[in-house]
Design a protein around this motif. Structure first.
Motif, mmCIF file in Angstrom:
data_model
loop_
_atom_site.group_PDB
_atom_site.id
_atom_site.type_symbol
_atom_site.label_atom_id
_atom_site.label_comp_id
_atom_site.label_asym_id
_atom_site.label_seq_id
_atom_site.Cartn_x
_atom_site.Cartn_y
_atom_site.Cartn_z
ATOM 1 N N ASP A 73 37.555 0.697 5.951
ATOM 2 C CA ASP A 73 39.000 0.467 5.942
ATOM 3 C C ASP A 73 39.312 -0.366 4.702
ATOM 4 O O ASP A 73 39.230 -1.590 4.726
ATOM 5 N N PRO A 74 39.654 0.305 3.602
ATOM 6 C CA PRO A 74 39.853 -0.417 2.334
ATOM 7 C C PRO A 74 41.040 -1.376 2.331
ATOM 8 O O PRO A 74 41.182 -2.177 1.416
ATOM 9 N N THR A 75 41.871 -1.333 3.358
ATOM 10 C CA THR A 75 43.021 -2.244 3.382
ATOM 11 C C THR A 75 42.647 -3.644 3.859
ATOM 12 O O THR A 75 43.429 -4.574 3.689
ATOM 13 N N LEU A 76 41.454 -3.796 4.456
ATOM 14 C CA LEU A 76 41.038 -5.109 4.953
ATOM 15 C C LEU A 76 40.255 -5.877 3.890
ATOM 16 O O LEU A 76 39.448 -5.292 3.167
ATOM 17 N N HIS A 77 40.493 -7.167 3.820
ATOM 18 C CA HIS A 77 39.741 -8.045 2.917
ATOM 19 C C HIS A 77 38.275 -8.025 3.328
ATOM 20 O O HIS A 77 37.944 -8.137 4.506
ATOM 21 N N HIS A 78 37.391 -7.851 2.354
ATOM 22 C CA HIS A 78 35.969 -7.829 2.678
ATOM 23 C C HIS A 78 35.145 -8.420 1.545
ATOM 24 O O HIS A 78 35.621 -8.576 0.426
ATOM 25 N N ARG A 79 33.922 -8.750 1.878
ATOM 26 C CA ARG A 79 32.928 -9.204 0.896
ATOM 27 C C ARG A 79 31.742 -8.269 1.028
ATOM 28 O O ARG A 79 31.487 -7.732 2.104
#
Length: 97
Positions: A13-19
């Motif tokens: 889900d590219p809309t969520l902030h991730h590391r």
């Protein structure tokens, strides 16, 4: 190029902030560990291990890592990915709720 499995595409889900943590081991095995916060603030984790040419070895995702920060989940996930890589785990996909 990595050949992503169903587990990754279900988790992505590219809309969520991730590391993320990408690493290439001495034998060419590639690990990809990603951690994010869900829309309701839960820590979520994806672990992918791929052969040197990109073939899927294992993918695993966790939709909830209770009581873990993103940093802590990422460290745990990197260790788990490394253990999959050295253990010659057969192809499999695991999803945990």
């Amino acid at each position: 190029m990595r050949h992503r499995g169903e587990q990754f595409w279900a988790w992505a889900d590219p809309t969520l902030h991730h590391r993320c943590h990408d690493e290439v081991l001495d034998d060419g095995t590639k690990i990809d560990v990603q951690v994010r916060l869900s829309r309701i603030g839960e820590t979520q984790l994806f672990i992918g291990v791929y052969a040197e040419q990109g073939a899927l070895i294992v993918e695993e995702s966790y939709y909830s890592r209770p009581q873990e920060s993103m940093s802590r989940a990422l460290v745990w996930g990197v260790g788990r990915a490394r253990s999959f890589a050295v253990g010659a785990t057969p192809i499999k996909c695991i999803q945990t709720a």
